[in-house]
Design a protein around this motif. Structure first.
Motif, short mmCIF file in Angstrom:
data_model
loop_
_atom_site.label_atom_id
_atom_site.label_comp_id
_atom_site.label_asym_id
_atom_site.label_seq_id
_atom_site.Cartn_x
_atom_site.Cartn_y
_atom_site.Cartn_z
N GLN A 164 17.19 13.28 -35.65
CA GLN A 164 17.38 11.86 -35.97
C GLN A 164 16.11 11.06 -35.70
O GLN A 164 15.70 10.23 -36.51
CB GLN A 164 18.55 11.31 -35.14
N GLN A 183 24.07 13.15 -36.98
CA GLN A 183 23.55 11.83 -36.71
C GLN A 183 23.41 11.05 -38.03
O GLN A 183 23.37 11.63 -39.10
CB GLN A 183 22.21 11.92 -36.00
N PHE A 184 23.33 9.72 -37.90
CA PHE A 184 23.37 8.78 -39.03
C PHE A 184 24.82 8.71 -39.56
O PHE A 184 25.64 9.58 -39.30
CB PHE A 184 22.41 9.17 -40.16
#
Length: 604
Positions: A383, A371-372
């Motif tokens: 996240q 994630q990100f």
């Protein structure tokens, strides 16, 4: 009845015969693990051909054969691999990634090291074009293939395979063809993928014949055989990736084959292999409703999605209780109408100061490993906590927030009802937020409807744009169908990152220096300035674009790719993974691709 009473021995023999007859019928439903000798022999035969052809190529290179000859023999070698791809990819995935994986280093994250690329795709880079100065390197990589071929032989001589596994492997191959194969992922330089696909499809047909019984041979297998032959005929009529009609071939041929496979399994009474997978075992096609299971990306059963978790997660997503001063919620930066982005170039801090990156969409983020933009968290649970505790974003304290929730009668009651514990815990808060985000993948676009059989769901211009997307523009090599992100089908065990050479903004005058994923792996050169490949679903709603928000329109993004990424604009980028070869798309063609991308907007 009178006969049985009069002749008890006859009755006993009848019962014994009936018992063993029933037992034998049950055994015939799935052949014993060592009975599929024809299937194994076919794999071993193709592998032996692969071994001989590899040795022949080594001999040709050693004796300075012409580029044309080497490319022809290499093409034959790839076609031979396609005949056994279904088995190698399924039963020997570790070997498969070094036989036909992308020509990029493999990353060992635990040791922050990279493993050199090898296999067919690495060889393609050396043979198209071929330089005699690369002779020793070509031979070295071919010898590595000999080693992999011996591994295949050793394993398939030793392992036992069942009919259920063989069917599962064949089904997975059909979905591989419908995603990586049809996109040209295997042959990004030669572009010979449409010429190779018939060999993979013919192999599927042959093995299905070997495991079928008379029942399916008179029904679903006959249909499958006809469908596969029809698809092969289309591919043989036109194998030009630029002019091929993907918009017709996928729904009219590939989807039909995967649909009939389920009927074949039903007729043959083949049980499902009991493994949780991203693509559900009962999905007829990639585009069936509820084809994908986001639970496959969770850490365990306690994290499984439920409607109650989704509802509670949505409430908390919009509640500023999660921030330090109760002035900001998740929805502040993730606006539903903008596909859960904020429409700004950069995310804004609590002090209303621009941060370093653009706010990514949460739609379909459930189907990613990492994630990100920099993939620093493995899952959505991580996240959510990262954002909540980030001092520039929400500056919250999870323990303080949990105390607030437990003092809230409604929230405390909701958590107790869902999880059964007296008080809410941090992992439960993370899980309900993540569950709501996982629910944001609705697969309700016009493109989905078109692939489900509604030929009028996309305009003729959008169909033309899709054909460009798949062919000349080469978008699907990185944005894999049908998720349109970098999570690699058909097993979805890995999400890719790319180095594009993105500039600071759409003027493309100065290179953006954000290290991306490289920040967390400073010793791995390959990962420097790399970023996760996001989904293109709902991209029409998520401007501005790229990790830095420097590109205001989709046309500017298309122009960047059309030029060949950062290298195409003159930037010196040694590790750019995007091809720096210009696409030569016209303005009209770029506009057509953009028009297709609008068909990826969800309707709900």
């Amino acid at each position: 009845m009178k006969l049985i009473l009069k002749y008890p021995l006859l009755a006993f023999l009848f019962i014994v015969f009936l018992f063993f007859g029933i037992l034998q019928c049950k055994k015939n439903e799935i052949p014993p693990v060592d009975s599929l000798t024809d299937v194994k022999n076919e794999i071993l035969k193709n592998n032996n051909d692969f071994l001989q052809q590899t040795n022949h190529l080594i001999d040709l290179v050693s004796h300075n054969a012409t580029e044309k000859t080497l490319q022809e023999k290499f093409g034959n070698l790839r076609k031979t691999y396609k005949k056994m791809e279904w088995a190698v990819e399924y039963f020997l995935p570790h070997s498969a990634r070094f036989i036909n994986g992308a020509a990029l280093p493999e990353i060992e994250m635990s040791e922050h090291t990279e493993i050199e690329p090898e296999g067919l795709q690495a060889l393609e880079e050396l043979l198209y074009p071929y330089k005699p100065s690369n002779k020793d390197e070509v031979i070295r990589l071919l010898k590595k293939l000999l080693n992999k071929s011996n591994i295949i032989k050793t394993n398939f001589l030793a392992i036992s395979i069942g009919k259920d596994q063989v069917f599962d492997a064949l089904r997975q191959e059909v979905f591989r063809i419908s995603s990586l194969g049809i996109a040209g992922f295997d042959t990004p330089i030669s572009g010979a993928f449409l010429q190779e696909m018939p060999y993979a499809m013919e192999s599927v047909k042959k093995v299905l014949s070997q495991i079928s019984t008379e029942k399916s041979k008179h029904n679903s297998y006959t249909t499958l055989s006809t469908q596969i032959d029809a698809a092969i005929n289309v591919l043989k009529q036109n194998s030009d990736k630029i002019t091929f009609n993907y918009a017709v071939f996928i729904p009219s041929y590939l989807n039909k084959i995967s649909e009939t496979l389920l009927q074949f399994r039903k007729e043959e009474r083949i049980p499902e292999v009991e493994v949780t997978t991203v693509l559900r075992k009962n999905a007829a096609t990639f585009y069936s409703k509820n084809a994908f299971d986001a639970n496959a990306f969770t850490a365990g059963k306690e994290y499984t999605m439920t409607p109650q978790k989704t509802e509670l997660g949505k409430e908390l997503f919009y509640d500023p209780i999660l921030s330090n001063n109760s002035t900001r919620s998740c929805s502040t930066c993730h606006v539903a109408e903008k596909a859960f982005t904020d429409g700004k170039e950069k995310s804004m801090s609590l002090q209303n100061v621009a941060l370093v990156r653009n706010t990514p969409s949460l739609n379909y983020s459930a189907f990613q490993h990492g994630q990100f933009w920099d993939m620093r968290k493995d899952d959505l649970e991580g996240q959510s906590s990262d954002v909540i505790t980030n001092k520039e974003e929400m500056h919250g304290d999870l323990n303080v927030i949990i105390a607030k929730i437990n003092n809230n009668k409604k929230y405390n009651s909701d958590f107790k009802r869902i999880f059964g514990s007296q008080k809410a815990q941090v992992w439960q808060l993370q899980n309900v937020l993540a569950t709501y985000i996982r629910s944001l993948a609705t697969f309700s676009s016009d493109f989905d409807e078109y692939m489900r059989g509604n030929n009028n769901a996309m305009s003729e211009r959008q169909k033309k744009g899709f054909n460009l997307f798949m062919g000349k523009a080469q978008c699907a090599i990185c944005h894999f169908l049908p998720l349109f992100n970098g999570t690699v089908p058909p097993d979805y065990k890995k999400t890719e990152q790319e180095v594009l050479g993105v500039a600071e903004n759409f003027s493309n005058e100065k290179l953006d220096r954000d290290p991306g994923r490289g920040k967390f792996h400073e010793t791995v050169a390959f990962l420097q300035n790399s970023f996760k490949t996001p989904t293109l679903r709902n991209i029409n709603k998520t401007a501005p674009y790229m990790h830095n928000g420097g590109y205001k329109t989709l046309k500017q993004v298309m122009e960047f790719y059309n030029k060949g990424g950062g290298v195409g604009f003159g930037f010196k980028i040694e590790n750019q993974t995007l091809s720096d070869t210009p696409l030569h798309l016209t303005d009209t063609e770029m506009d057509d691709v953009i028009e297709f991308l609008k068909a990826l907007d969800d309707k709900k």
